[in-house]
Design an enzyme around this catalytic site. Structure first.
Site, short mmCIF file in Angstrom:
data_model
loop_
_atom_site.label_atom_id
_atom_site.label_comp_id
_atom_site.label_asym_id
_atom_site.label_seq_id
_atom_site.Cartn_x
_atom_site.Cartn_y
_atom_site.Cartn_z
N SER A 142 -2.68 -9.92 14.52
CA SER A 142 -1.91 -9.21 15.56
C SER A 142 -2.77 -9.18 16.82
CB SER A 142 -1.66 -7.78 15.08
OG SER A 142 -1.25 -6.94 16.14
N TYR A 155 -5.03 0.15 11.72
CA TYR A 155 -4.32 -1.13 11.87
C TYR A 155 -5.24 -2.17 12.54
CZ TYR A 155 -0.33 -4.24 12.81
OH TYR A 155 0.54 -5.31 12.84
P1 NDP Z 1 8.41 -5.55 8.21
O1 NDP Z 1 8.11 -4.13 7.90
O2 NDP Z 1 9.68 -5.90 8.87
O3 NDP Z 1 8.27 -6.42 6.88
C1 NDP Z 1 7.11 -6.32 6.10
C2 NDP Z 1 7.25 -7.10 4.82
O4 NDP Z 1 6.03 -6.95 4.07
C3 NDP Z 1 8.37 -6.58 3.95
O5 NDP Z 1 8.99 -7.63 3.23
C4 NDP Z 1 7.64 -5.64 2.99
O6 NDP Z 1 8.39 -5.53 1.79
C5 NDP Z 1 6.33 -6.38 2.80
N1 NDP Z 1 5.24 -5.50 2.39
C6 NDP Z 1 4.82 -4.36 2.98
N2 NDP Z 1 3.84 -3.80 2.28
C7 NDP Z 1 3.63 -4.60 1.20
C8 NDP Z 1 2.76 -4.54 0.09
N3 NDP Z 1 1.89 -3.54 -0.08
N4 NDP Z 1 2.82 -5.53 -0.83
C9 NDP Z 1 3.71 -6.55 -0.70
N5 NDP Z 1 4.54 -6.66 0.33
C10 NDP Z 1 4.52 -5.69 1.27
O7 NDP Z 1 7.15 -6.05 9.07
P2 NDP Z 1 7.00 -7.27 10.11
O8 NDP Z 1 7.85 -8.39 9.72
O9 NDP Z 1 7.07 -6.70 11.46
O10 NDP Z 1 5.45 -7.62 9.86
C11 NDP Z 1 5.00 -8.76 9.16
C12 NDP Z 1 3.55 -8.99 9.53
O11 NDP Z 1 3.42 -9.22 10.93
C13 NDP Z 1 2.64 -7.80 9.21
O12 NDP Z 1 1.41 -8.28 8.71
C14 NDP Z 1 2.44 -7.14 10.56
O13 NDP Z 1 1.24 -6.41 10.63
C15 NDP Z 1 2.42 -8.38 11.46
N6 NDP Z 1 2.71 -8.13 12.86
C16 NDP Z 1 3.87 -7.48 13.22
C17 NDP Z 1 4.15 -7.24 14.54
C18 NDP Z 1 5.37 -6.49 14.97
O14 NDP Z 1 5.41 -6.02 16.11
N7 NDP Z 1 6.41 -6.39 14.13
C19 NDP Z 1 3.24 -7.70 15.62
C20 NDP Z 1 2.06 -8.39 15.12
C21 NDP Z 1 1.82 -8.60 13.79
P3 NDP Z 1 8.26 -4.30 0.77
O15 NDP Z 1 8.21 -3.05 1.60
O16 NDP Z 1 9.48 -4.46 -0.07
O17 NDP Z 1 7.01 -4.56 -0.01
#
Ligand code: NDP
Length: 239
Positions: A142, A155
């Site tokens: 990020s 984070y």
């Molecule tokens: P979302 O919350 O939309 O999706 C996150 C996904 O990760 C879900 O499928 C969730 O499913 C899964 N997840 C969360 N925790 C766990 C866990 N402990 N084990 C397995 N799976 C997990 O997030 P984003 O799509 O926004 O984020 C995706 C990535 O991008 C992350 O790493 C985030 O830090 C990064 N990012 C996001 C930004 C943003 O502004 N959105 C900007 C920069 C980076 P479930 O809860 O069912 O496990």
């Protein structure tokens, strides 16, 4: 480079950026292993992608911060699909709060999911890539992994860690013809962003999950000798 017939494992594939990457790779004929905690999200995506693109899709529910669950899930996915060519370490979580006030369990949880999770999944997939002398690993960090801000300590620590991990892994793995890349997106229009109050202003001018998926695809399509070390993605919106 054609990706048709390759096998990709995507963590956090149930929604947001991971789901968009799954859809994009399926449209290129990539077979998919989907991993997240919520089984129903993965199963419905698997059915959609099998029907719309005719690719093989296998889903396994696991918490990436639990090493045993990660190892079992990857064993199942590899048995179903075959050796993994592409690993997208995308699963992540976010919560903001000051160092003084944030609950230590919450702080540890963020680092465990974002950093340890990336490490647990990678160490399980990597040996086979090394044996096969090929592979692609993309770790989602990020802009918060490049610069700290007030209230982002957990984070940012996790995402700075992902960049350090990626950089080191890249140096270890390149001699095995394995490309390792860190992505550093700014705010993307997903549930994660809205949950931490980052969805502000015009949503259409925010980065969309599909934009990140397009970037991932373009990196993967470069000739295997081309290694993108780190790729940032912002919007033209100055907000
Ligand atoms: P979302 O919350 O939309 O999706 C996150 C996904 O990760 C879900 O499928 C969730 O499913 C899964 N997840 C969360 N925790 C766990 C866990 N402990 N084990 C397995 N799976 C997990 O997030 P984003 O799509 O926004 O984020 C995706 C990535 O991008 C992350 O790493 C985030 O830090 C990064 N990012 C996001 C930004 C943003 O502004 N959105 C900007 C920069 C980076 P479930 O809860 O069912 O496990």
């Amino acid at each position: 480079m054609s990706l048709h017939g390759k096998i990709a494992l995507i963590t956090g594939a149930g929604k947001g950026i991971g789901k968009a990457i799954a859809v994009k790779l399926a449209s290129e004929g990539v077979h998919l292993g989907l991993l997240a905690r919520t089984r129903t999200d993965l199963d419905s995506l698997a059915i959609t992608l099998q029907n719309s693109h005719g690719v093989r899709v296998s889903a396994a529910a696991a918490d990436v911060s639990n090493r045993t669950e990660v190892e079992s899930a990857i064993e199942v996915l590899s048995k179903d699909l075959g050796p993994i060519d592409i690993l997208i370490n995308n699963a992540g979580t976010a919560q903001f709060g000051s160092v003084a006030e944030m609950n230590p369990e919450d702080w540890e949880h963020i680092v465990k999911v974002n950093l340890f999770g990336t490490y647990y999944v990678t160490r399980t997939v990597l040996p086979d890539m090394m044996r096969r002398n090929t592979g692609n690993i993309i770790n989602v960090s990020s802009t918060a992994g490049q610069r700290g801000n007030a209230t982002t300590s957990a984070y940012s620590a996790s995402k700075f860690g992902v960049i350090g991990f990626t950089e080191s892994l890249m140096q270890e793995a390149r001699k095995f013809n394995i490309r390792v890349t860190a992505l550093t997106p700014s705010t993307v229009n997903t549930e994660l962003a809205s949950n931490i109050g980052l969805k502000i202003g015009d949503e259409d001018r925010m980065l969309q999950p599909e934009d990140v998926a397009d970037l991932v695809l373009s990196i993967l399509k470069l000739p295997q000798r081309v290694l993108v070390n780190q790729a940032g993605i912002w919007t033209t919106n100055p907000q």
